[in-house]
Scaffold this motif. Structure first.
Motif, PDB file in Angstrom:
ATOM      1  N   VAL A  94     -24.516 -12.572 -80.739  1.00  0.00           N
ATOM      2  CA  VAL A  94     -25.478 -13.653 -80.550  1.00  0.00           C
ATOM      3  C   VAL A  94     -24.934 -14.802 -79.702  1.00  0.00           C
ATOM      4  O   VAL A  94     -25.610 -15.793 -79.483  1.00  0.00           O
ATOM      5  CB  VAL A  94     -25.982 -14.213 -81.902  1.00  0.00           C
ATOM      6  N   TYR A  95     -23.693 -14.672 -79.241  1.00  0.00           N
ATOM      7  CA  TYR A  95     -23.142 -15.736 -78.400  1.00  0.00           C
ATOM      8  C   TYR A  95     -23.284 -15.407 -76.910  1.00  0.00           C
ATOM      9  O   TYR A  95     -22.683 -16.036 -76.059  1.00  0.00           O
ATOM     10  CB  TYR A  95     -21.701 -16.062 -78.799  1.00  0.00           C
ATOM     11  N   ALA A  96     -24.093 -14.390 -76.620  1.00  0.00           N
ATOM     12  CA  ALA A  96     -24.440 -14.098 -75.231  1.00  0.00           C
ATOM     13  C   ALA A  96     -25.217 -15.281 -74.664  1.00  0.00           C
ATOM     14  O   ALA A  96     -25.929 -15.968 -75.384  1.00  0.00           O
ATOM     15  CB  ALA A  96     -25.288 -12.839 -75.159  1.00  0.00           C
ATOM     16  N   THR A  97     -25.061 -15.501 -73.378  1.00  0.00           N
ATOM     17  CA  THR A  97     -25.800 -16.610 -72.777  1.00  0.00           C
ATOM     18  C   THR A  97     -27.233 -16.173 -72.499  1.00  0.00           C
ATOM     19  O   THR A  97     -27.486 -15.032 -72.133  1.00  0.00           O
ATOM     20  CB  THR A  97     -25.143 -17.064 -71.462  1.00  0.00           C
TER      21      THR A  97
ATOM     22  N   THR B 190     -19.981 -21.957 -76.838  1.00  0.00           N
ATOM     23  CA  THR B 190     -20.354 -21.100 -75.705  1.00  0.00           C
ATOM     24  C   THR B 190     -20.165 -21.937 -74.443  1.00  0.00           C
ATOM     25  O   THR B 190     -19.978 -23.163 -74.528  1.00  0.00           O
ATOM     26  CB  THR B 190     -21.834 -20.656 -75.757  1.00  0.00           C
ATOM     27  N   ASP B 192     -22.402 -22.878 -72.764  1.00  0.00           N
ATOM     28  CA  ASP B 192     -23.545 -23.798 -72.796  1.00  0.00           C
ATOM     29  C   ASP B 192     -23.331 -24.951 -73.782  1.00  0.00           C
ATOM     30  O   ASP B 192     -24.263 -25.730 -74.022  1.00  0.00           O
ATOM     31  CB  ASP B 192     -24.817 -23.045 -73.218  1.00  0.00           C
ATOM     32  N   TYR B 225     -33.699 -18.288 -81.011  1.00  0.00           N
ATOM     33  CA  TYR B 225     -32.575 -17.932 -80.130  1.00  0.00           C
ATOM     34  C   TYR B 225     -32.869 -18.345 -78.690  1.00  0.00           C
ATOM     35  O   TYR B 225     -32.002 -18.888 -77.993  1.00  0.00           O
ATOM     36  CB  TYR B 225     -32.330 -16.428 -80.218  1.00  0.00           C
TER      37      TYR B 225
END
Lengths: 104, 276
Positions: A94-97, B190, B192, B225
Motif C-alpha cells: 500500500v506504499y506504492a505511489t 513515502t 509523497d 487510498y
C-alpha cells in the motif's frame, strides 16, 4: 519474491535490540533465517533503502530501518525518489505511489 | 460513571521528531492546541484514559494481525523508536489491568477484540501522551485498530467497536477519558510525505464534528487510498471515537496542514457535557 519475510526481518530489527546486534555482527547469520531471494538479500545487506521501497516494504517499517542505517529524513525521502526514477514504481503493497512517480 | 472526555488528535512522528524543521508558527500554534486539549482532559478528572491508536508494527505483524486489540498490562513502555529520532524519551506508562479487563470483557459482547499483556508504545500513542499526560501519571488502556496491514476491518466495524467501547465505559464506576489518534489524508513514509489533501480533510472533519454516522461510513478503502493516501486508513480511529460519543457532536479546535509533520494537524473534542 518474499516480501513478507523482508518485512518480517526488518520488523524484528526495528523492535528487538538483540536481533539488531546480531545483524550488525554477522548479517549472513541473520539473513539465512529468512526466506529471501538474491535481490532482497542484496538490498538488505547493502542497506539499499530505495530498492527496499521499490520491493514494497511498508513505509512504517522501512523508515525505522532507514534511521537505523543512519539516513536523515531528507536523505531517506530522496533515496525513495531516486529509486523510483531508476527502477519504476513500487511493485507491491500500500506504499506504492498513486501517480506512478512518487514525487509531490 | 461513564465517559468524561473524548477527543481526536494527530500522532505523526514528525510532530516531535522534526519540530526544528517546522515553521515556528506552525509548531507553536499546534503545540498550544495540544496543551489546551490537555487542560480540558485534566479538567474532566479522569481515572484512566483509553487511547485508540493505529500502531505501526511495534507489536503486531502480519504473522498474526488482530483487527482490534486492547491492552491489559500493569504498565507499558515506549516509545519503541529511537528517542532522538522521535524527540521523546523512553519511559514507563502506568496501566490499569483490572479496568482493562472489565472493558475487554464488555467489548467482547459486541466485537471479538484481541487483548495483550505486553505492549510497546510507538509514536501513535507516545506522541499524544507526550502532550496530554507529560507526567505519565494517568493510567492508560491502549487500543489498536489495524490500519496498516490489509485486509483491514471495515469502517462500519470500527463504528461498532467504538460503540462497544462506550458501552463498556458506561458499565464501570471509573471516570474514563477516550482519545483517538491518527491522521486524516496523508502519505507518510513515502516520497509523497508532506502531501495533504486539505479539502478532503476538512470534509471528513465536518462529518466528524456533526457525528454524521452515515457520511462517516460513506467511504471505500479504494477511494480513501486514492484521495487520502494509505495514511487515510487511520480514519478508523476517529470513527471509533465518534461512535463512542453516542450522538454527541464535536468541536474542531485546530486544523492546519503542516507538510514537515506529514499530516493535517488536528485537535477536536466531543461536546459530551452538552449532549449527555
Amino acid at each position: 519474491m518474499s516480501l513478507y519475510y523482508v518485512q518480517k526481518l526488518l520488523y524484528e530489527l526495528n523492535r528487538r535490540p538483540e536481533v539488531r546486534k546480531e545483524f550488525c555482527a554477522d548479517p549472513q547469520q541473520v539473513l539465512q533465517q529468512y526466506k529471501l531471494d538474491e535481490e532482497e538479500m542484496r538490498a538488505i545487506t547493502e542497506r539499499d533503502i530505495g530498492m527496499l521501497y521499490i520491493l514494497g516494504v511498508n513505509g512504517q517499517i522501512l523508515m525505522h530501518f532507514a534511521a537505523m542505517c543512519g539516513y536523515e529524513w531528507p536523505q531517506y525521502i530522496q533515496a525513495m525518489r531516486d529509486a523510483l526514477h531508476k527502477h519504476g514504481n513500487v511493485r507491491a503493497g500500500v506504499y506504492a505511489t498513486t501517480d506512478g512517480k512518487g514525487a509531490i | 460513571m461513564s465517559l468524561v472526555f473524548a477527543g481526536i488528535c494527530s500522532h505523526a512522528p514528525g510532530i516531535t521528531g522534526r519540530k526544528k524543521m517546522a515553521d515556528p508558527d506552525d509548531a507553536t500554534s499546534f503545540y498550544n492546541a495540544y496543551h489546551q486539549m490537555r487542560d480540558a482532559l485534566e479538567a474532566s478528572k479522569p481515572d484512566a484514559m483509553i487511547v485508540i491508536a493505529a500502531e505501526h508494527f511495534a507489536n503486531f505483524f502480519m504473522n498474526n494481525m488482530p483487527a482490534y486489540c486492547i491492552g491489559m498490562a500493569d504498565s507499558y513502555s515506549g516509545p519503541i523508536e529511537d528517542p532522538e529520532w522521535l524527540g521523546i524519551q523512553r519511559t514507563t506508562i502506568p496501566g490499569t489491568p483490572q479496568l482493562s479487563r472489565h472493558i475487554i470483557q464488555s467489548v467482547l459482547q459486541q466485537v471479538d477484540t484481541a487483548y495483550a499483556e505486553e505492549w510497546l508504545f510507538d509514536h501513535g500513542i507516545s506522541v499524544p501522551l507526550h502532550f496530554l499526560t507529560p507526567r505519565y501519571d494517568l493510567p492508560i488502556i491502549p487500543v489498536n485498530i489495524n490500519c496498516q496491514g490489509p485486509p483491514l476491518t471495515p469502517l462500519h466495524r470500527s463504528w461498532a467497536f467504538g460503540a462497544a467501547v462506550r458501552q463498556a465505559c458506561d458499565s464501570v464506576p471509573q471516570r474514563v477519558a477516550l482519545i483517538g489518534t491518527g491522521g486524516i489524508s496523508h502519505w507518510p513514509a513515502t516520497p509523497d510525505s508532506g502531501k495533504i489533501n486539505e479539502q478532503w480533510d476538512r470534509d471528513f472533519l465536518e462529518r466528524w464534528v456533526n457525528n454524521d454516522r452515515e457520511r462517516l461510513l460513506d467511504y471505500s478503502d479504494e477511494h480513501i487510498y486514492h484521495d487520502a493516501g494509505q495514511g487515510g486508513f487511520e480514519i478508523r480511529t476517529f470513527i471509533a471515537v465518534a461512535a463512542a460519543m453516542k450522538g454527541a457532536k464535536g468541536t474542531l479546535h485546530y486544523y492546519r496542514p503542516i507538510p514537515i509533520f506529514a499530516v493535517g494537524c488536528t485537535i477536536a473534542t466531543a461536546n459530551l457535557a452538552i449532549e449527555a
